[in-house]
Enzyme design. Sequence first.
Site, PDB file in Angstrom:
ATOM      1  N   LYS A 191       0.923  -1.218   0.204  1.00  0.00           N
ATOM      2  CA  LYS A 191       0.010  -0.034   0.109  1.00  0.00           C
ATOM      3  C   LYS A 191       0.891   1.240  -0.232  1.00  0.00           C
ATOM      4  O   LYS A 191       1.335   1.631   1.139  1.00  0.00           O
ATOM      5  CB  LYS A 191      -0.917  -0.283   1.436  1.00  0.00           C
ATOM      6  CG  LYS A 191      -2.167   0.757   1.089  1.00  0.00           C
ATOM      7  CD  LYS A 191      -2.279   2.139   0.712  1.00  0.00           C
ATOM      8  CE  LYS A 191      -1.940   2.900   2.197  1.00  0.00           C
ATOM      9  NZ  LYS A 191      -1.759   4.269   1.778  1.00  0.00           N
ATOM     10  N   GLY A 243       6.128   4.883   8.765  1.00  0.00           N
ATOM     11  CA  GLY A 243       5.324   6.143   8.659  1.00  0.00           C
ATOM     12  C   GLY A 243       5.365   6.677   9.882  1.00  0.00           C
ATOM     13  O   GLY A 243       6.418   6.721  10.964  1.00  0.00           O
ATOM     14  N   SER A 244       4.537   7.562  10.249  1.00  0.00           N
ATOM     15  CA  SER A 244       4.546   8.724  11.622  1.00  0.00           C
ATOM     16  C   SER A 244       4.209   7.601  12.624  1.00  0.00           C
ATOM     17  O   SER A 244       3.507   6.457  12.633  1.00  0.00           O
ATOM     18  CB  SER A 244       3.512   9.677  11.348  1.00  0.00           C
ATOM     19  OG  SER A 244       2.127   9.065  11.316  1.00  0.00           O
ATOM     20  N   THR A 245       4.682   8.268  13.928  1.00  0.00           N
ATOM     21  CA  THR A 245       4.505   7.571  15.159  1.00  0.00           C
ATOM     22  C   THR A 245       3.054   7.383  15.358  1.00  0.00           C
ATOM     23  O   THR A 245       2.634   6.447  15.932  1.00  0.00           O
ATOM     24  CB  THR A 245       5.425   8.181  16.118  1.00  0.00           C
ATOM     25  OG1 THR A 245       6.768   8.087  15.993  1.00  0.00           O
ATOM     26  CG2 THR A 245       5.051   7.453  17.635  1.00  0.00           C
ATOM     27  N   GLY A 248       1.550   4.757  13.461  1.00  0.00           N
ATOM     28  CA  GLY A 248       2.171   3.529  13.878  1.00  0.00           C
ATOM     29  C   GLY A 248       1.313   2.992  15.060  1.00  0.00           C
ATOM     30  O   GLY A 248       1.100   1.731  15.475  1.00  0.00           O
ATOM     31  N   GLU A 266       8.314   1.166  11.585  1.00  0.00           N
ATOM     32  CA  GLU A 266       9.473   2.134  11.504  1.00  0.00           C
ATOM     33  C   GLU A 266       8.922   3.523  11.437  1.00  0.00           C
ATOM     34  O   GLU A 266       8.261   3.694  10.437  1.00  0.00           O
ATOM     35  CB  GLU A 266      10.184   1.734  10.238  1.00  0.00           C
ATOM     36  CG  GLU A 266      10.849   0.458   9.976  1.00  0.00           C
ATOM     37  CD  GLU A 266      11.969   0.299  10.706  1.00  0.00           C
ATOM     38  OE1 GLU A 266      12.593   1.033  11.350  1.00  0.00           O
ATOM     39  OE2 GLU A 266      12.325  -0.948  10.882  1.00  0.00           O
ATOM     40  N   CYS A 301      13.246  10.505   7.688  1.00  0.00           N
ATOM     41  CA  CYS A 301      13.088  10.167   8.881  1.00  0.00           C
ATOM     42  C   CYS A 301      13.977  10.114   9.975  1.00  0.00           C
ATOM     43  O   CYS A 301      14.360  10.297  11.147  1.00  0.00           O
ATOM     44  CB  CYS A 301      12.587   8.451   9.197  1.00  0.00           C
ATOM     45  SG  CYS A 301      13.644   7.528   8.147  1.00  0.00           S
ATOM     46  N   GLU A 399       8.665  16.177  15.572  1.00  0.00           N
ATOM     47  CA  GLU A 399       9.251  16.068  14.164  1.00  0.00           C
ATOM     48  C   GLU A 399       8.681  16.960  13.162  1.00  0.00           C
ATOM     49  O   GLU A 399       7.487  16.888  13.279  1.00  0.00           O
ATOM     50  CB  GLU A 399       9.055  14.486  13.737  1.00  0.00           C
ATOM     51  CG  GLU A 399       9.542  14.159  12.459  1.00  0.00           C
ATOM     52  CD  GLU A 399       9.267  12.563  12.030  1.00  0.00           C
ATOM     53  OE1 GLU A 399       7.962  12.227  12.101  1.00  0.00           O
ATOM     54  OE2 GLU A 399      10.147  12.048  11.337  1.00  0.00           O
TER      55      GLU A 399
HETATM   56  P1  NAD Z   1       1.824   8.458   7.586  1.00  0.00           P
HETATM   57  O1  NAD Z   1       1.950   7.628   8.838  1.00  0.00           O
HETATM   58  O2  NAD Z   1       1.077   9.613   7.557  1.00  0.00           O
HETATM   59  O3  NAD Z   1       1.510   7.623   6.434  1.00  0.00           O
HETATM   60  C1  NAD Z   1       2.269   6.412   6.029  1.00  0.00           C
HETATM   61  C2  NAD Z   1       1.416   5.470   5.564  1.00  0.00           C
HETATM   62  O4  NAD Z   1       0.432   4.896   6.444  1.00  0.00           O
HETATM   63  C3  NAD Z   1       0.815   5.913   4.307  1.00  0.00           C
HETATM   64  O5  NAD Z   1       0.697   5.033   3.355  1.00  0.00           O
HETATM   65  C4  NAD Z   1      -0.601   6.253   4.523  1.00  0.00           C
HETATM   66  O6  NAD Z   1      -1.672   6.251   3.692  1.00  0.00           O
HETATM   67  C5  NAD Z   1      -0.919   5.117   5.634  1.00  0.00           C
HETATM   68  N1  NAD Z   1      -1.992   5.468   6.728  1.00  0.00           N
HETATM   69  C6  NAD Z   1      -2.234   6.781   7.030  1.00  0.00           C
HETATM   70  N2  NAD Z   1      -3.264   6.468   8.209  1.00  0.00           N
HETATM   71  C7  NAD Z   1      -3.379   5.169   8.234  1.00  0.00           C
HETATM   72  C8  NAD Z   1      -4.299   4.556   9.150  1.00  0.00           C
HETATM   73  N3  NAD Z   1      -4.890   4.875   9.944  1.00  0.00           N
HETATM   74  N4  NAD Z   1      -4.332   3.100   9.170  1.00  0.00           N
HETATM   75  C9  NAD Z   1      -3.318   2.534   8.266  1.00  0.00           C
HETATM   76  N5  NAD Z   1      -2.346   3.290   7.440  1.00  0.00           N
HETATM   77  C10 NAD Z   1      -2.784   4.733   7.397  1.00  0.00           C
HETATM   78  O7  NAD Z   1       3.499   9.104   7.327  1.00  0.00           O
HETATM   79  P2  NAD Z   1       3.959   9.745   6.000  1.00  0.00           P
HETATM   80  O8  NAD Z   1       3.423  11.222   6.214  1.00  0.00           O
HETATM   81  O9  NAD Z   1       3.596   8.866   4.850  1.00  0.00           O
HETATM   82  O10 NAD Z   1       5.553   9.906   6.337  1.00  0.00           O
HETATM   83  C11 NAD Z   1       6.124  10.426   7.014  1.00  0.00           C
HETATM   84  C12 NAD Z   1       6.451   9.737   8.463  1.00  0.00           C
HETATM   85  O11 NAD Z   1       7.302   8.437   7.977  1.00  0.00           O
HETATM   86  C13 NAD Z   1       7.427  10.528   9.221  1.00  0.00           C
HETATM   87  O12 NAD Z   1       6.889  10.470  10.569  1.00  0.00           O
HETATM   88  C14 NAD Z   1       8.804   9.605   8.961  1.00  0.00           C
HETATM   89  O13 NAD Z   1       9.580   9.941  10.065  1.00  0.00           O
HETATM   90  C15 NAD Z   1       8.503   8.425   8.996  1.00  0.00           C
HETATM   91  N6  NAD Z   1       9.558   7.706   8.352  1.00  0.00           N
HETATM   92  C16 NAD Z   1       9.885   6.590   9.019  1.00  0.00           C
HETATM   93  C17 NAD Z   1      11.121   5.910   8.423  1.00  0.00           C
HETATM   94  C18 NAD Z   1      11.802   4.751   9.199  1.00  0.00           C
HETATM   95  O14 NAD Z   1      12.421   3.922   8.502  1.00  0.00           O
HETATM   96  N7  NAD Z   1      11.715   4.948  10.574  1.00  0.00           N
HETATM   97  C19 NAD Z   1      11.331   6.030   7.056  1.00  0.00           C
HETATM   98  C20 NAD Z   1      10.698   7.061   6.420  1.00  0.00           C
HETATM   99  C21 NAD Z   1       9.409   7.737   6.861  1.00  0.00           C
END
Ligand code: NAD
Length: 497
Positions: A191, A243-245, A248, A266, A301, A399
Amino acid sequence: MEKKSLEYWQNLAASLHIEGRAFIDGEYRDAASGNTFDCVNPSDGTLLAKIADSGEADVNAAVAAARHAFETRVWAGLNPRKRKSILLRWAGLIRAHMDELALLETLDAGKPISDTTSVDVPGAAYCVEWFAEAIDKVGGEVVPSDHHLVGLVTREPIGVVAAVVPWNFPILMASWKFAPALAAGNSVVLKPSEKSPLAAIRLGQLALEAGIPAGVFNVVPGAGGPGKLLALHEDVDCLAFTGSTNVGKLIMQYAGQSNLKRVWLELGGKSPNIVMADCADLDRAANSAAGAIFYNMGEMCTAGSRLLVQREIKDKFLDKVVAAARAYKPGNPLDPVTSMGAIIDEVQLERVLGYIEAGRKEAKLLLGGERVDQASGGYYIEPTIFDITSSDAKIAREEIFGPVLSVITFDTAEEAVRIANDSDYGLGAAVWTSDLTTAHEMSRSLRAGTVWVNCYDEGGDMNFPFGGYKQSGNGRDKSLHALEKYTELKSTLVRLR
Ligand code: NAD
């Protein structure tokens, strides 16, 4: 190698066919509902494509295809050498389509073409190659046991793996999930972020061409929540998330509300980059400090978003950092000389500008702070540096995920470590010093999944596990340890008599 010209990329972009449908069970499909969402180019605000907005029916179809492929062993049942050769073919196709995939990433996410051609797409191909090469070499164990027993400990694929990934390194972050998951014999439903779905969708066709059987690799783009549907799905065995904490935390709850699928996270970071007064090469440290936060528009990240500088070198060092930051000038991501592209979308742009406004009230602005080149229709922010007086400042704790650096001054190594660790996050950290003891003692004390000494963000090698302490996540991407996430551990006890 000579860089291709802006004109080359513009011509390629003009002739590009962009696929926007989901890839399910070996074919491209519109969403069952017929719904689509807009995919916008952040460098000029124009519409790139209409993308299938996968809903429940599509997610169910993708999971069912993945389950069927797993149960029929068309992939998991192959000799690992065979899986390896197919994955290597796929990696070869990714390399063969380098320009097209890099262009898709640049158009979709606003990333400089010089980065997508040198980091994102080659990095994804390398990741697939690395796990392909590994999978026919890792075995199980025959463990000490009673004389009448043969004890085997083996790893088996877990089944259906859903990968939910972000937009900052769309193809690369996706590859860190699907490469080990597929190498281990799982089926995958990917996804991509709704902000950057294009390269992932394109990979579906290349997977098929490489010989990955239908149903083994599926892609469900969507703006309306296919990530949540996957996380709540009773027939998904593992959800690998970057994605975001905040999201997560939700994913863990969804797993608890459904089938207790394995969840690997992550997440975000607020990584400290500590420069001690005895740093041997301040020029290098300054260039690196600028790159740590301004590379990829700060949408990292691991961004070194907190620069901790020892007081006696502060003024001298900050002059160098400001000079190095000026090299990151936002511009057209398709231009090969551009080192800084566009922020992913208007929402993120406003978010970053909001933090900059907060920073103006609580810290001293040293550089930048403005949206630039608005006439282009794109979302550009110049490199921004704040001198922080209190490490409680919002911009020094949260962040931002944009090109905003907070500089914090300290006096002693102990104070630096205390400030560095005073965070909910623990993804990366760095220390610059010429004293070996300081280097080792500080790197031991820093609560982070990766610690760099006299460098930042080095480690393109797949051999290094990547992930976070604390609220930066659990589990690790990259390295052989990543395979652990996508396998179940089985004990088999064979009684001989
Ligand atoms: P996000 O959490 O908004 O979205 C990440 C993914 O989750 C997207 O595909 C989104 O569509 C999906 N999503 C959103 N809401 C959801 C829900 N309720 N249930 C399931 N899936 C859902 O993050 P973002 O804005 O896409 O990315 C930025 C974040 O990612 C930052 O916090 C960054 O630090 C983190 N990040 C971490 C790493 C790592 O390896 N630790 C690497 C890259 C980015």
